[in-house]
Design a protein around this motif. Structure first.
Motif, PDB file in Angstrom:
ATOM      1  N   ILE A 116       5.365  10.916  -0.615  1.00  0.00           N
ATOM      2  CA  ILE A 116       5.044   9.484  -0.702  1.00  0.00           C
ATOM      3  C   ILE A 116       5.169   8.865   0.690  1.00  0.00           C
ATOM      4  O   ILE A 116       6.142   9.108   1.410  1.00  0.00           O
ATOM      5  CB  ILE A 116       5.985   8.756  -1.680  1.00  0.00           C
ATOM      6  CG1 ILE A 116       5.775   9.266  -3.110  1.00  0.00           C
ATOM      7  CG2 ILE A 116       5.757   7.252  -1.625  1.00  0.00           C
ATOM      8  CD1 ILE A 116       6.704   8.628  -4.124  1.00  0.00           C
ATOM      9  N   ILE A 117       4.136   8.078   1.067  1.00  0.00           N
ATOM     10  CA  ILE A 117       4.184   7.287   2.303  1.00  0.00           C
ATOM     11  C   ILE A 117       3.977   5.828   1.912  1.00  0.00           C
ATOM     12  O   ILE A 117       2.928   5.465   1.344  1.00  0.00           O
ATOM     13  CB  ILE A 117       3.102   7.727   3.300  1.00  0.00           C
ATOM     14  CG1 ILE A 117       3.283   9.205   3.656  1.00  0.00           C
ATOM     15  CG2 ILE A 117       3.155   6.863   4.555  1.00  0.00           C
ATOM     16  CD1 ILE A 117       2.198   9.747   4.553  1.00  0.00           C
ATOM     17  N   ASN A 118       4.945   4.993   2.206  1.00  0.00           N
ATOM     18  CA  ASN A 118       4.915   3.572   1.822  1.00  0.00           C
ATOM     19  C   ASN A 118       4.555   2.742   3.059  1.00  0.00           C
ATOM     20  O   ASN A 118       5.349   2.594   3.982  1.00  0.00           O
ATOM     21  CB  ASN A 118       6.284   3.160   1.276  1.00  0.00           C
ATOM     22  CG  ASN A 118       6.241   1.795   0.614  1.00  0.00           C
ATOM     23  OD1 ASN A 118       5.346   0.978   0.889  1.00  0.00           O
ATOM     24  ND2 ASN A 118       7.203   1.532  -0.247  1.00  0.00           N
ATOM     25  N   SER A 161      -2.401   3.335  -3.971  1.00  0.00           N
ATOM     26  CA  SER A 161      -2.158   2.183  -4.862  1.00  0.00           C
ATOM     27  C   SER A 161      -1.734   0.984  -4.016  1.00  0.00           C
ATOM     28  O   SER A 161      -1.120   1.134  -2.958  1.00  0.00           O
ATOM     29  CB  SER A 161      -1.064   2.513  -5.888  1.00  0.00           C
ATOM     30  OG  SER A 161       0.179   2.744  -5.254  1.00  0.00           O
ATOM     31  N   TRP A 162      -2.111  -0.187  -4.474  1.00  0.00           N
ATOM     32  CA  TRP A 162      -1.745  -1.441  -3.824  1.00  0.00           C
ATOM     33  C   TRP A 162      -1.776  -2.528  -4.875  1.00  0.00           C
ATOM     34  O   TRP A 162      -2.233  -2.297  -6.012  1.00  0.00           O
ATOM     35  CB  TRP A 162      -2.688  -1.754  -2.654  1.00  0.00           C
ATOM     36  CG  TRP A 162      -4.139  -1.937  -3.084  1.00  0.00           C
ATOM     37  CD1 TRP A 162      -4.754  -3.086  -3.431  1.00  0.00           C
ATOM     38  CD2 TRP A 162      -5.116  -0.885  -3.222  1.00  0.00           C
ATOM     39  NE1 TRP A 162      -6.061  -2.868  -3.773  1.00  0.00           N
ATOM     40  CE2 TRP A 162      -6.317  -1.514  -3.655  1.00  0.00           C
ATOM     41  CE3 TRP A 162      -5.110   0.493  -3.040  1.00  0.00           C
ATOM     42  CZ2 TRP A 162      -7.481  -0.797  -3.901  1.00  0.00           C
ATOM     43  CZ3 TRP A 162      -6.263   1.196  -3.263  1.00  0.00           C
ATOM     44  CH2 TRP A 162      -7.438   0.563  -3.696  1.00  0.00           C
ATOM     45  N   ASP A 163      -1.292  -3.671  -4.531  1.00  0.00           N
ATOM     46  CA  ASP A 163      -1.287  -4.760  -5.507  1.00  0.00           C
ATOM     47  C   ASP A 163      -2.710  -5.081  -5.907  1.00  0.00           C
ATOM     48  O   ASP A 163      -3.527  -5.500  -5.074  1.00  0.00           O
ATOM     49  CB  ASP A 163      -0.616  -6.009  -4.920  1.00  0.00           C
ATOM     50  CG  ASP A 163       0.889  -5.843  -4.794  1.00  0.00           C
ATOM     51  OD1 ASP A 163       1.394  -4.797  -5.264  1.00  0.00           O
ATOM     52  OD2 ASP A 163       1.539  -6.737  -4.223  1.00  0.00           O
ATOM     53  N   LEU A 172       0.841  -1.199   0.000  1.00  0.00           N
ATOM     54  CA  LEU A 172       0.000   0.000   0.000  1.00  0.00           C
ATOM     55  C   LEU A 172       0.884   1.260   0.000  1.00  0.00           C
ATOM     56  O   LEU A 172       1.767   1.410   0.861  1.00  0.00           O
ATOM     57  CB  LEU A 172      -0.914   0.006   1.236  1.00  0.00           C
ATOM     58  CG  LEU A 172      -1.827   1.225   1.384  1.00  0.00           C
ATOM     59  CD1 LEU A 172      -2.857   1.268   0.256  1.00  0.00           C
ATOM     60  CD2 LEU A 172      -2.529   1.210   2.739  1.00  0.00           C
ATOM     61  N   VAL A 173       0.621   2.156  -0.941  1.00  0.00           N
ATOM     62  CA  VAL A 173       1.406   3.393  -1.080  1.00  0.00           C
ATOM     63  C   VAL A 173       0.450   4.569  -1.239  1.00  0.00           C
ATOM     64  O   VAL A 173      -0.530   4.489  -2.006  1.00  0.00           O
ATOM     65  CB  VAL A 173       2.357   3.325  -2.292  1.00  0.00           C
ATOM     66  CG1 VAL A 173       3.087   4.667  -2.478  1.00  0.00           C
ATOM     67  CG2 VAL A 173       3.359   2.193  -2.132  1.00  0.00           C
ATOM     68  N   THR A 200       6.722  10.137  10.085  1.00  0.00           N
ATOM     69  CA  THR A 200       8.023  10.805  10.146  1.00  0.00           C
ATOM     70  C   THR A 200       8.842  10.538   8.898  1.00  0.00           C
ATOM     71  O   THR A 200       9.580  11.421   8.415  1.00  0.00           O
ATOM     72  CB  THR A 200       8.800  10.337  11.390  1.00  0.00           C
ATOM     73  OG1 THR A 200       8.025  10.614  12.551  1.00  0.00           O
ATOM     74  CG2 THR A 200      10.142  11.025  11.482  1.00  0.00           C
ATOM     75  N   MET A 201       8.695   9.350   8.329  1.00  0.00           N
ATOM     76  CA  MET A 201       9.506   8.953   7.171  1.00  0.00           C
ATOM     77  C   MET A 201       8.874   9.339   5.839  1.00  0.00           C
ATOM     78  O   MET A 201       9.369   8.931   4.793  1.00  0.00           O
ATOM     79  CB  MET A 201       9.747   7.437   7.201  1.00  0.00           C
ATOM     80  CG  MET A 201      10.640   6.976   8.330  1.00  0.00           C
ATOM     81  SD  MET A 201      11.046   5.218   8.213  1.00  0.00           S
ATOM     82  CE  MET A 201       9.434   4.466   8.366  1.00  0.00           C
ATOM     83  N   ALA A 202       7.782  10.095   5.848  1.00  0.00           N
ATOM     84  CA  ALA A 202       7.163  10.507   4.581  1.00  0.00           C
ATOM     85  C   ALA A 202       8.215  11.142   3.686  1.00  0.00           C
ATOM     86  O   ALA A 202       8.950  12.048   4.086  1.00  0.00           O
ATOM     87  CB  ALA A 202       6.031  11.488   4.857  1.00  0.00           C
TER      88      ALA A 202
END
Length: 553
Positions: free
Chosen positions: A165-167, A208-210, A102-103, A143-145
């Protein structure tokens, strides 16, 4: 019609817009059935209505807040920080049917930059399971965005900080009910060249995701800007040495201004030919200044924390004395008005991702700002008046313009007993070119702007040496007056007697003849020495006379 105990199923299919741009994140569908009463009253009418409420959180994105109160939610100022909120509804699941890869990605229009992710939460809490192998937490993901330039190949600073982007990786909902995943993040409106009043700013976000994607879009923002103007006037606009003048400054929003203006600063530099009257800078009406200072004279400064859009004109005045300059010189005095788009000091960037993430300062002449205001007022220093035509030559005069009309002064008359001169006094207007005596003829002209006849001060009186028809004028023999000769002013049933104290021949530029005097003084002026090559008189005859007595007629 259908029999009791039976049922009927109806299916209604609707399609939700994609991207979903409504400001609500739910759809409420209500259905009603009614009994026609042909078989008696409905025994249970309370069950004839049902509703279905569907959350659209899985495609929900909206603006939840901004950091400024002076704009509406979708109207923003340059430098304003916007808070976006995005929801995703996740159905119950387990490790075997988890949501994979998921992104979340958001790309802002040029003219905005991300400040960063502020929170990632779920409702209810504690039931979203992230991939244990990743070691991620929701706070850690926020925090990691990853915030970066878009497009990545751009070389423009304006594209810095446009992409976030956040993964999330793999995750699933470890409960029996749907949960809502919420991301809250902020973006700032840039102080960039393209961001002007009326500019629309939006963004395009995607989940988006698989096996799937969703596109999201919040309502567009519209940039609003404050636009001020300052007008400056001076009275009188034509002045003599030693004369005190009053400047009036009017500050207001223009007709196209859209928001409050902040940190407003008026600067006024007094020219060296003028001397500021200490303590005269005053607030007259409108919004009272936060600061008003003349301690750095000749620099005058007036400041306001805010000038609300609803404000009418704000008016200030101050006085100066004309102490320098030369005849026919124009002295310009410029006032400059600057202001900002946000309250307080927001001059530093609000995000490390773009250097233009600050407020806008509206300064005249700036390449970005087209609204900064300035205004000037011009003082004209006249020369001594031209008081005659060529002797023996008839000069045809044009009609006298309305703005040059002479004013009647009642029964005021001027007399030189020695020369058998006794003529009415008329007022000659003082305009940007000085005093125009062209149509004076057989009258004595009072030079408006000097002391009124018979009052304390220096009164300028003039008449032609030769008239337009070539005949001698009233002051043709003015140069023959001597010390002690008497001249009279008849006014309001009294006779004011003056005695001559000096007779001089001076250049037209010698305005000292009209300098301020404490006692009641007459300065009598006419021309002398006609130069045919220039078709003008070379000299002025100036006679000074002082008041020595007042008697009844």
């Amino acid at each position: 019609e259908f029999a009791g105990g039976t049922s009927l199923t109806l299916t209604l299919t609707v399609e939700v817009d994609n991207p979903f741009t409504a400001e609500t994140n739910e759809v409420l569908n209500t259905v009603q059935v009614n009994d026609d009463g042909s078989n008696g009253e409905d025994p249970s009418p309370e069950n004839n209505e049902a509703s279905d409420r569907d959350l659209l959180s899985e495609i929900g994105k909206w603006i939840s807040d901004t950091n400024q109160d002076h704009t509406d939610l979708l109207d923003v100022a340059v430098g304003e920080v916007i808070t976006y909120q995005v929801n995703l509804t996740i159905a119950p699941g387990n490790l075997e049917n988890q949501l994979e890869n998921l992104v979340f990605e958001d790309i802002l229009d040029r003219g905005m930059a991300f400040v960063g992710c502020t929170s990632i939460t779920t409702a209810p809490e504690g039931v979203l399971v992230l991939d244990p192998a990743s070691g991620y937490t929701l706070d850690g993901l926020c925090t990691m965005a990853a915030i970066s330039r878009h497009p990545s190949t751009s070389t423009s600073v304006l594209d810095d900080g446009r992409r976030m982007i956040i993964n999330f990786g793999d995750l699933y909902n470890n409960s029996q009910d749907d949960i809502v995943l919420t991301i809250e993040y902020q973006a700032v409106v840039l102080n960039s060249e393209g961001n002007l009043s009326g500019t629309h700013l939006g963004n395009q976000a995607n989940w988006s995701w698989d096996g799937g994607t969703l596109s999201l879009q919040a309502p567009d923002l519209t940039i609003l800007e404050p636009k001020l103007e300052v007008t400056k006037s001076v009275n009188p606009a034509v002045a003599l040495q030693g004369q005190t003048l009053t400047y009036t400054l009017v500050i207001s929003h223009t007709d196209t201004s859209e928001t409050d203006a902040f940190n407003v600063l008026l600067n006024d530099l007094i020219p060296p030919q003028l001397t500021y009257v200490v303590g005269s800078l005053a607030f007259v009406s409108g919004v009272a200044p936060t600061t008003i200072s003349d301690v750095n004279n000749p620099y005058l400064r007036v400041g306001w924390d805010v000038l609300p859009l609803s404000t009418q004109e704000t008016i200030l005045t101050y006085q100066v004395t004309l102490t320098g300059g030369s005849p026919n010189q124009q002295i310009q005095n410029l006032a400059t008005l600057v202001w900002t788009s946000l309250p307080g000091d927001v001059s530093a960037p609000q995000t490390p991702y773009n250097p233009y993430s600050n407020e806008r300062t509206f300064v005249p002449g700036s390449g970005v700002n087209v609204y900064g205001a300035n205004s000037s007022a011009v003082i004209t220093i006249p020369a001594l008046p031209d008081t005659g035509f060529e002797a023996g030559v008839v000069t045809v005069l044009a009609a006298q313009p309305i703005e040059s009309q002479y004013s009647a002064l009642g029964d005021l008359r001027f007399e030189i007993p020695k020369h058998n001169v006794s003529l009415p006094i008329v007022g000659v207007p003082f305009n940007r070119s000085g005093w125009d005596l062209t149509w004076l003829s057989r009258q004595i002209g009072y030079l408006e702007g000097t002391a009124y006849p018979t009052w304390s001060g220096n009164t300028g009186l003039t008449a032609h040496v030769y008239n337009a028809d070539g005949t001698p004028g009233p002051f043709v023999n003015l140069h023959l007056l001597k010390w002690g000769d008497k001249v009279l002013v008849h006014a309001y049933g009294r006779v004011y007697t003056y005695e001559v104290r000096s007779v001089e021949r001076v250049a037209p530029s010698q305005l000292n003849a009209l300098r301020h005097e404490i006692d009641s003084t007459l300065t009598l002026i006419t021309c002398q020495g006609f130069d045919e090559s220039k078709a003008a008189y070379t000299w002025r005859v100036v006679v000074k006379a002082v008041l020595v007595g007042v008697s009844s007629e």
